[in-house]
Design a protein around this motif. Structure first.
Motif, PDB file in Angstrom:
ATOM      1  N   GLN A 128       0.812  -1.218   0.000  1.00 29.64           N
ATOM      2  CA  GLN A 128       0.000   0.000   0.000  1.00 29.64           C
ATOM      3  C   GLN A 128       0.843   1.265   0.000  1.00 29.64           C
ATOM      4  N   ARG A 129       2.177   1.109   0.040  1.00 31.63           N
ATOM      5  CA  ARG A 129       3.132   2.220  -0.006  1.00 31.63           C
ATOM      6  C   ARG A 129       2.867   3.218   1.124  1.00 31.63           C
ATOM      7  N   ILE A 130       2.826   2.660   2.350  1.00 30.51           N
ATOM      8  CA  ILE A 130       2.546   3.458   3.544  1.00 30.51           C
ATOM      9  C   ILE A 130       3.661   3.258   4.563  1.00 30.51           C
ATOM     10  N   LEU A 131       4.071   4.340   5.191  1.00 31.97           N
ATOM     11  CA  LEU A 131       5.016   4.287   6.302  1.00 31.97           C
ATOM     12  C   LEU A 131       4.220   4.348   7.601  1.00 31.97           C
ATOM     13  N   ARG A 132       4.318   3.265   8.386  1.00 28.54           N
ATOM     14  CA  ARG A 132       3.531   3.167   9.620  1.00 28.54           C
ATOM     15  C   ARG A 132       4.471   2.806  10.775  1.00 28.54           C
ATOM     16  N   HIS A 133       4.336   3.497  11.895  1.00 34.75           N
ATOM     17  CA  HIS A 133       5.274   3.316  12.993  1.00 34.75           C
ATOM     18  C   HIS A 133       4.931   2.103  13.856  1.00 34.75           C
ATOM     19  N   LEU A 134       5.946   1.645  14.557  1.00 30.74           N
ATOM     20  CA  LEU A 134       5.784   0.661  15.613  1.00 30.74           C
ATOM     21  C   LEU A 134       5.855   1.383  16.964  1.00 30.74           C
ATOM     22  N   PRO A 135       5.412   0.762  18.049  1.00 30.95           N
ATOM     23  CA  PRO A 135       5.426   1.447  19.354  1.00 30.95           C
ATOM     24  C   PRO A 135       6.798   1.979  19.761  1.00 30.95           C
ATOM     25  N   SER A 136       7.868   1.354  19.285  1.00 34.85           N
ATOM     26  CA  SER A 136       9.209   1.791  19.675  1.00 34.85           C
ATOM     27  C   SER A 136       9.717   2.968  18.858  1.00 34.85           C
ATOM     28  N   PHE A 137       8.912   3.501  17.955  1.00 37.74           N
ATOM     29  CA  PHE A 137       9.325   4.631  17.116  1.00 37.74           C
ATOM     30  C   PHE A 137       9.847   5.790  17.965  1.00 37.74           C
ATOM     31  N   SER A 138       9.230   6.006  19.110  1.00 37.43           N
ATOM     32  CA  SER A 138       9.576   7.152  19.959  1.00 37.43           C
ATOM     33  C   SER A 138      10.913   7.004  20.663  1.00 37.43           C
ATOM     34  N   ASP A 139      11.542   5.844  20.557  1.00 33.99           N
ATOM     35  CA  ASP A 139      12.786   5.615  21.285  1.00 33.99           C
ATOM     36  C   ASP A 139      13.919   6.518  20.812  1.00 33.99           C
ATOM     37  N   ASP A 140      13.896   6.900  19.543  1.00 38.07           N
ATOM     38  CA  ASP A 140      14.994   7.690  18.980  1.00 38.07           C
ATOM     39  C   ASP A 140      14.410   8.794  18.103  1.00 38.07           C
ATOM     40  N   PRO A 141      14.586  10.078  18.463  1.00 42.78           N
ATOM     41  CA  PRO A 141      14.013  11.166  17.663  1.00 42.78           C
ATOM     42  C   PRO A 141      14.567  11.248  16.246  1.00 42.78           C
ATOM     43  N   LEU A 142      15.729  10.632  16.003  1.00 41.69           N
ATOM     44  CA  LEU A 142      16.260  10.635  14.637  1.00 41.69           C
ATOM     45  C   LEU A 142      15.302   9.945  13.678  1.00 41.69           C
ATOM     46  N   ARG A 143      14.440   9.097  14.215  1.00 40.83           N
ATOM     47  CA  ARG A 143      13.499   8.376  13.363  1.00 40.83           C
ATOM     48  C   ARG A 143      12.517   9.318  12.674  1.00 40.83           C
ATOM     49  N   ILE A 144      12.339  10.505  13.218  1.00 42.31           N
ATOM     50  CA  ILE A 144      11.491  11.499  12.534  1.00 42.31           C
ATOM     51  C   ILE A 144      12.148  11.905  11.217  1.00 42.31           C
ATOM     52  N   LEU A 145      13.455  12.137  11.241  1.00 38.60           N
ATOM     53  CA  LEU A 145      14.170  12.483  10.008  1.00 38.60           C
ATOM     54  C   LEU A 145      14.222  11.298   9.058  1.00 38.60           C
ATOM     55  N   ARG A 146      14.401  10.114   9.621  1.00 37.85           N
ATOM     56  CA  ARG A 146      14.433   8.918   8.776  1.00 37.85           C
ATOM     57  C   ARG A 146      13.086   8.692   8.115  1.00 37.85           C
ATOM     58  N   LEU A 147      12.021   9.005   8.822  1.00 38.69           N
ATOM     59  CA  LEU A 147      10.676   8.895   8.252  1.00 38.69           C
ATOM     60  C   LEU A 147      10.555   9.781   7.022  1.00 38.69           C
ATOM     61  N   ALA A 148      11.029  11.027   7.142  1.00 38.77           N
ATOM     62  CA  ALA A 148      10.991  11.951   6.005  1.00 38.77           C
ATOM     63  C   ALA A 148      11.889  11.466   4.875  1.00 38.77           C
ATOM     64  N   ARG A 149      13.046  10.916   5.220  1.00 41.88           N
ATOM     65  CA  ARG A 149      13.962  10.435   4.179  1.00 41.88           C
ATOM     66  C   ARG A 149      13.362   9.253   3.427  1.00 41.88           C
ATOM     67  N   LEU A 150      12.740   8.330   4.141  1.00 44.01           N
ATOM     68  CA  LEU A 150      12.122   7.187   3.464  1.00 44.01           C
ATOM     69  C   LEU A 150      10.945   7.630   2.604  1.00 44.01           C
ATOM     70  N   ALA A 151      10.204   8.623   3.067  1.00 42.62           N
ATOM     71  CA  ALA A 151       9.112   9.151   2.239  1.00 42.62           C
ATOM     72  C   ALA A 151       9.666   9.710   0.929  1.00 42.62           C
ATOM     73  N   ALA A 152      10.837  10.365   1.017  1.00 38.43           N
ATOM     74  CA  ALA A 152      11.460  10.925  -0.177  1.00 38.43           C
ATOM     75  C   ALA A 152      12.097   9.848  -1.045  1.00 38.43           C
ATOM     76  N   GLY A 153      12.710   8.863  -0.417  1.00 32.88           N
ATOM     77  CA  GLY A 153      13.417   7.846  -1.175  1.00 32.88           C
ATOM     78  C   GLY A 153      12.525   6.798  -1.790  1.00 32.88           C
ATOM     79  N   LEU A 154      11.428   6.462  -1.105  1.00 31.68           N
ATOM     80  CA  LEU A 154      10.525   5.416  -1.587  1.00 31.68           C
ATOM     81  C   LEU A 154       9.268   5.965  -2.246  1.00 31.68           C
ATOM     82  N   ASP A 155       9.034   7.271  -2.080  1.00 35.08           N
ATOM     83  CA  ASP A 155       7.799   7.897  -2.557  1.00 35.08           C
ATOM     84  C   ASP A 155       6.585   7.235  -1.905  1.00 35.08           C
ATOM     85  N   PHE A 156       6.656   7.072  -0.584  1.00 31.75           N
ATOM     86  CA  PHE A 156       5.567   6.501   0.202  1.00 31.75           C
ATOM     87  C   PHE A 156       4.821   7.619   0.925  1.00 31.75           C
TER      88      PHE A 156
END
Length: 406
Positions: A112-140
């Motif tokens: 479905q080309r969706i980025l969906r978090h797991l409960p541990s997403f909040s463990d590292d704030p860098l994951r917010i930037l990684r979320l944006a990068r994957l959206a850009a890299g995968l077009d999700f």
């Protein structure tokens, strides 16, 4: 001991994308057993090992103890290890026979080309930037609940705890994606652009003269310039220079809008500030400073006098660093063509300066009369370059080049 491929390798394989780097997670083993098998330990807090032959990384499975702290041990299951990852699409494993283990339905989100978090997403704030990068890299797209969580973490100030080096590493990787523009847009939607790149975020809403910038908004112009540079080159140095080339427009007093006289020089200390804060490598800073300071002069190159052109190339260190000079010209072209309705407009200024550079690059101290010494040698070289440029300009017909405005 059981070993499973995990992370980006499995994700990209399922997406039928290039997948080279293989990471393994090991279940049911201990550091002592790994060392006895010939693996080389490279991790400290949580042991990571290099395979004795392939040198691929093997990490012992990690999970949460009763206090919620990360721990490792032979009793940690594969599902526990996958549960601590950031997104469902990164929590898919594959065994040695190619069987897929997908306890969090990441494969469905891939389809479905969706980025969906797991409960541990909040463990590292860098994951917010990684979320944006994957959206850009995968077009999700990003699941709404995931976007809401990321916004809440940003508003809470979690990004302020990140080490500058980690932010820069993620930013650089984002610049190498197929759509750096999307990375910036997602960060802005999540409120994170203001937290990590406030100088870029400040450009949105700043007007420019419609005559030269039909898109009007400076932030939109930067996004369009990023689109153009992405078409011209994959070089992250050039892409970063384009990202920060117009920072000076954010400090123009509103009473002078939409004009931005002197924004080129005003942007240089802002470029320096970004690079210092994020500890960006010096070669990125140097190119970005040149682009901020001199991009308007390049747009006006066809009107510049020979001595001004010679000084411009000297200031750009074009003769000693031709590769960076070419990068600089690509950044200027991206700026000129990153405008609404003008994306395909010719940019002869770049070829004009390339020809001048070629004509003058062989002039050196060997061409200076022997009776000239000391600082006079540099002045004489400058004069020789000016004369050769002047001769070239006289030989050009009026139709060889046409003016381009900024």
């Amino acid at each position: 001991m059981d070993a499973y491929l995990v992370g980006g390798f499995v994700r990209d394989r399922l997406l039928d994308r290039p997948h080279n780097d293989r990471d393994w997670v090991v279940v049911g083993s201990t550091p002592e057993e790994m060392l006895a098998r010939g693996f080389q330990q490279v991790g400290r807090d949580f042991p990571v090992f290099l395979h004795p032959r392939s040198k691929e990384e093997y990490a012992l499975a990690r999970g949460r103890d009763t206090d919620g702290n990360l721990t490792t041990g032979p009793g940690i299951s594969l599902d526990e290890d996958l549960a601590r990852r950031d997104l469902t699409i990164n929590a898919i494993a594959m065994d040695r026979e190619g069987r897929i283990i997908d306890p969090f339905h990441g494969r469905q989100d891939l389809e479905q080309r969706i980025l969906r978090h797991l409960p541990s997403f909040s463990d590292d704030p860098l994951r917010i930037l990684r979320l944006a990068r994957l959206a850009a890299g995968l077009d999700f797209s990003i699941a709404e609940e995931t976007a809401t969580l990321a916004r809440n973490l940003t508003e809470r100030g979690d990004l302020s705890s990140l080490a500058p080096e980690r932010i820069w590493q993620e930013l650089r990787r984002a610049l190498c994606t197929p759509s750096p523009r999307r990375f910036v847009e997602v960060l802005r939607e999540l409120g994170a652009l203001k937290a990590i790149l406030p100088e870029v975020d400040a450009l949105f809403g700043i007007p420019q003269p419609e005559k030269y910038h039909p898109e009007i908004d400076t932030g939109i112009h930067v996004l369009m310039a990023l689109d153009r540079v992405t078409e011209l080159t994959t070089d992250p140095l050039v892409r970063f220079a384009v990202l920060v080339h117009d920072l000076g427009k954010a400090v123009t007093p509103p009473e002078y809008w939409p004009s931005h006289r002197g924004h080129e020089a005003l942007g240089v200390p802002l470029v320096d500030r970004v690079c210092r804060r994020l500890r960006i490598p010096e070669h990125y800073r140097k190119l970005a400073r040149k682009t901020s300071r001199y991009h308007l002069m390049v747009h006006l190159a066809l009107e510049l006098k020979p001595r001004t052109l010679a000084k411009l190339l000297d200031d750009l260190d074009a003769w000693r660093a031709p590769e960076d000079f070419e990068r600089f010209l690509l950044a200027c072209q991206s700026d000129a063509q990153g405008r609404k309705g003008l994306q395909d407009q010719p940019y002869p200024q770049a070829d004009y300066l390339r020809r001048i550079h070629t004509l003058t690059r062989d002039i050196s101290a060997r061409d200076v009369p022997t009776h000239i010494h000391g600082k006079q040698i540099g002045r004489e070289i400058h004069q020789l370059r000016c004369r050769r440029i002047a001769t070239f300009r006289k030989q050009c017909s009026p139709g060889d080049f046409s003016r381009q405005d900024d």
